[in-house]
Design a protein around this motif. Structure first.
Motif, PDB file in Angstrom:
ATOM      1  N   ILE A 115       0.843  -1.198   0.000  1.00 29.74           N
ATOM      2  CA  ILE A 115       0.000   0.000   0.000  1.00 29.74           C
ATOM      3  C   ILE A 115       0.880   1.252   0.000  1.00 29.74           C
ATOM      4  N   LYS A 116       0.627   2.141  -0.933  1.00 27.98           N
ATOM      5  CA  LYS A 116       1.389   3.387  -1.021  1.00 27.98           C
ATOM      6  C   LYS A 116       0.418   4.551  -1.126  1.00 27.98           C
ATOM      7  N   VAL A 117       0.645   5.585  -0.328  1.00 25.03           N
ATOM      8  CA  VAL A 117      -0.171   6.793  -0.369  1.00 25.03           C
ATOM      9  C   VAL A 117       0.756   7.969  -0.638  1.00 25.03           C
ATOM     10  N   ASP A 118       0.438   8.733  -1.679  1.00 26.46           N
ATOM     11  CA  ASP A 118       1.331   9.778  -2.178  1.00 26.46           C
ATOM     12  C   ASP A 118       0.579  11.105  -2.244  1.00 26.46           C
ATOM     13  N   ASN A 119       1.033  12.079  -1.459  1.00 24.64           N
ATOM     14  CA  ASN A 119       0.445  13.419  -1.490  1.00 24.64           C
ATOM     15  C   ASN A 119       1.287  14.398  -2.300  1.00 24.64           C
ATOM     16  N   GLU A 120       2.261  13.885  -3.017  1.00 22.44           N
ATOM     17  CA  GLU A 120       3.219  14.746  -3.702  1.00 22.44           C
ATOM     18  C   GLU A 120       3.056  14.784  -5.216  1.00 22.44           C
ATOM     19  N   SER A 121       2.727  13.645  -5.825  1.00 26.78           N
ATOM     20  CA  SER A 121       2.787  13.550  -7.285  1.00 26.78           C
ATOM     21  C   SER A 121       1.625  14.219  -8.002  1.00 26.78           C
ATOM     22  N   ASP A 122       0.493  14.409  -7.336  1.00 30.31           N
ATOM     23  CA  ASP A 122      -0.657  15.053  -7.960  1.00 30.31           C
ATOM     24  C   ASP A 122      -0.959  16.355  -7.224  1.00 30.31           C
ATOM     25  N   GLU A 123      -1.218  17.394  -7.985  1.00 34.06           N
ATOM     26  CA  GLU A 123      -1.409  18.717  -7.376  1.00 34.06           C
ATOM     27  C   GLU A 123      -2.682  18.813  -6.558  1.00 34.06           C
ATOM     28  N   ALA A 124      -3.740  18.114  -6.999  1.00 33.16           N
ATOM     29  CA  ALA A 124      -5.045  18.299  -6.379  1.00 33.16           C
ATOM     30  C   ALA A 124      -5.468  17.160  -5.459  1.00 33.16           C
ATOM     31  N   TYR A 125      -5.015  15.933  -5.743  1.00 29.03           N
ATOM     32  CA  TYR A 125      -5.544  14.779  -5.039  1.00 29.03           C
ATOM     33  C   TYR A 125      -4.447  13.906  -4.432  1.00 29.03           C
ATOM     34  N   THR A 126      -4.850  13.085  -3.480  1.00 27.46           N
ATOM     35  CA  THR A 126      -3.967  12.051  -2.934  1.00 27.46           C
ATOM     36  C   THR A 126      -3.998  10.848  -3.867  1.00 27.46           C
ATOM     37  N   VAL A 127      -2.835  10.273  -4.140  1.00 27.80           N
ATOM     38  CA  VAL A 127      -2.752   9.100  -5.018  1.00 27.80           C
ATOM     39  C   VAL A 127      -2.525   7.859  -4.152  1.00 27.80           C
ATOM     40  N   VAL A 188     -14.216  17.013   1.968  1.00 27.64           N
ATOM     41  CA  VAL A 188     -14.302  18.403   1.497  1.00 27.64           C
ATOM     42  C   VAL A 188     -13.522  18.594   0.201  1.00 27.64           C
ATOM     43  N   GLY A 189     -13.121  17.506  -0.430  1.00 31.88           N
ATOM     44  CA  GLY A 189     -12.472  17.581  -1.723  1.00 31.88           C
ATOM     45  C   GLY A 189     -10.987  17.863  -1.694  1.00 31.88           C
ATOM     46  N   SER A 190     -10.371  17.772  -0.517  1.00 27.97           N
ATOM     47  CA  SER A 190      -8.949  18.062  -0.375  1.00 27.97           C
ATOM     48  C   SER A 190      -8.137  16.768  -0.275  1.00 27.97           C
ATOM     49  N   LYS A 191      -6.815  16.912  -0.354  1.00 29.15           N
ATOM     50  CA  LYS A 191      -5.942  15.774  -0.111  1.00 29.15           C
ATOM     51  C   LYS A 191      -6.125  15.271   1.318  1.00 29.15           C
ATOM     52  N   LEU A 192      -5.816  14.016   1.545  1.00 32.13           N
ATOM     53  CA  LEU A 192      -5.896  13.452   2.887  1.00 32.13           C
ATOM     54  C   LEU A 192      -4.791  14.021   3.748  1.00 32.13           C
ATOM     55  N   ASP A 193      -5.105  14.321   5.012  1.00 29.84           N
ATOM     56  CA  ASP A 193      -4.075  14.804   5.918  1.00 29.84           C
ATOM     57  C   ASP A 193      -3.396  13.616   6.602  1.00 29.84           C
ATOM     58  N   TYR A 194      -2.449  13.920   7.472  1.00 31.35           N
ATOM     59  CA  TYR A 194      -1.635  12.873   8.101  1.00 31.35           C
ATOM     60  C   TYR A 194      -2.479  11.853   8.862  1.00 31.35           C
ATOM     61  N   VAL A 195      -3.436  12.341   9.631  1.00 30.77           N
ATOM     62  CA  VAL A 195      -4.272  11.435  10.429  1.00 30.77           C
ATOM     63  C   VAL A 195      -5.134  10.568   9.520  1.00 30.77           C
ATOM     64  N   GLN A 196      -5.723  11.163   8.474  1.00 30.00           N
ATOM     65  CA  GLN A 196      -6.546  10.401   7.548  1.00 30.00           C
ATOM     66  C   GLN A 196      -5.725   9.337   6.816  1.00 30.00           C
ATOM     67  N   VAL A 197      -4.507   9.692   6.420  1.00 29.89           N
ATOM     68  CA  VAL A 197      -3.629   8.725   5.760  1.00 29.89           C
ATOM     69  C   VAL A 197      -3.302   7.568   6.699  1.00 29.89           C
ATOM     70  N   SER A 198      -2.947   7.885   7.942  1.00 23.57           N
ATOM     71  CA  SER A 198      -2.589   6.849   8.911  1.00 23.57           C
ATOM     72  C   SER A 198      -3.748   5.884   9.138  1.00 23.57           C
ATOM     73  N   SER A 199      -4.947   6.426   9.318  1.00 25.71           N
ATOM     74  CA  SER A 199      -6.121   5.584   9.529  1.00 25.71           C
ATOM     75  C   SER A 199      -6.386   4.710   8.308  1.00 25.71           C
ATOM     76  N   LEU A 200      -6.340   5.332   7.132  1.00 24.75           N
ATOM     77  CA  LEU A 200      -6.638   4.595   5.904  1.00 24.75           C
ATOM     78  C   LEU A 200      -5.636   3.478   5.669  1.00 24.75           C
ATOM     79  N   MET A 201      -4.352   3.753   5.881  1.00 27.65           N
ATOM     80  CA  MET A 201      -3.340   2.738   5.622  1.00 27.65           C
ATOM     81  C   MET A 201      -3.483   1.545   6.557  1.00 27.65           C
ATOM     82  N   TYR A 202      -3.776   1.809   7.817  1.00 25.88           N
ATOM     83  CA  TYR A 202      -3.939   0.693   8.742  1.00 25.88           C
ATOM     84  C   TYR A 202      -5.129  -0.177   8.334  1.00 25.88           C
ATOM     85  N   ILE A 203      -6.258   0.463   8.035  1.00 21.48           N
ATOM     86  CA  ILE A 203      -7.457  -0.298   7.684  1.00 21.48           C
ATOM     87  C   ILE A 203      -7.242  -1.074   6.393  1.00 21.48           C
TER      88      ILE A 203
END
Length: 226
Positions: A115-127, A188-203
């Motif tokens: 599982i990889k979560v990337d907030n860098e490669s896309d300007e608008a969204y989390t990949v 709200v249409g934004s990239k995932l923040d640190y807490v959201q990423v952490s929760s999502l990756m664990y699940i």
């Protein structure tokens, strides 16, 4: 008063107590922590991963302070109380305590196993990228499980590219690994923040790895903003 927020480089600690005495039949887990998306799902996955059965739960969240005060009445698969209450409390606390990194070193790319979560490669969204081995016995059902998980934690799929050219070579390499890529956002249409990423990756690690009991602390940081 607005719900509490933790500042960069601070942690939101959890208080977890496992009581074997107050109820005749069950071990009672009392949890108090600053709430965050996916909290209940994380606790549930921890308990399932430890082969515990939840018979009853009381869930309360203070709308002012944003503190979750939850109780879970559990037994082992054999119907007994847990034999190591402190060990169970420590295990739960490990996964519901989270920290926000210092803003001067915000991680932007995270990876745990497939599982990889990337907030860098896309300007608008989390990949979100999943590396799916086609020999996984649940590979055929994985897409609906992943989609359901994203929906459950409030993550929207903006765009997805499922599979790649390896799919055409399945007869030659039946255990090929495919890349499933999702562009996602929060409610709200934004990239995932640190807490959201952490929760999502664990699940997702529990979904993709099909209940692997190696519950690892996440995430691993691959990229940083300086």
């Amino acid at each position: 008063m607005a719900p509490q927020e933790i500042e960069p480089d601070e942690c939101a600690p959890a208080m977890v107590i496992v009581d074997n005495y107050s109820d005749e039949k069950f071990s009672v887990i009392s949890l108090s922590v600053l709430t965050f998306p996916g909290l209940l799902r994380i606790v549930t996955w921890v308990l399932i991963g430890l082969d515990l059965v939840v018979h009853r739960a009381k869930l309360r969240t203070d709308p002012v302070e944003g503190i979750a005060n939850d109780e879970f009445y559990v037994t082992t698969q054999n119907g007994n109380k847990v034999n190591d209450p402190q060990g169970l409390a420590d295990r739960i606390e490990e996964f519901v305590t989270y920290c926000i990194p210092d803003g001067t070193h915000n991680p932007t790319v995270f990876q745990q196993g497939p599982i990889k979560v990337d907030n860098e490669s896309d300007e608008a969204y989390t990949v979100l990228t999943l590396f799916v081995n086609q020999c996984n016995p649940r590979a055929q059902d994985l897409l609906i499980d992943v989609s359901s998980t994203l929906t459950a934690v409030g993550v929207g799929i903006v765009e997805a590219d499922i599979g790649d050219e390896t799919a055409a070579d399945a007869s030659e390499n039946p255990c090929a690994t495919q890349e499933w890529e999702f562009r996602v956002c929060n409610q709200v249409g934004s990239k995932l923040d640190y807490v959201q990423v952490s929760s999502l990756m664990y699940i997702l690690s529990q979904v993709v790895l099909n209940g692997d009991n190696q519950m690892q602390q996440i995430p691993t940081f691959l990229g940083m903003n300086n």
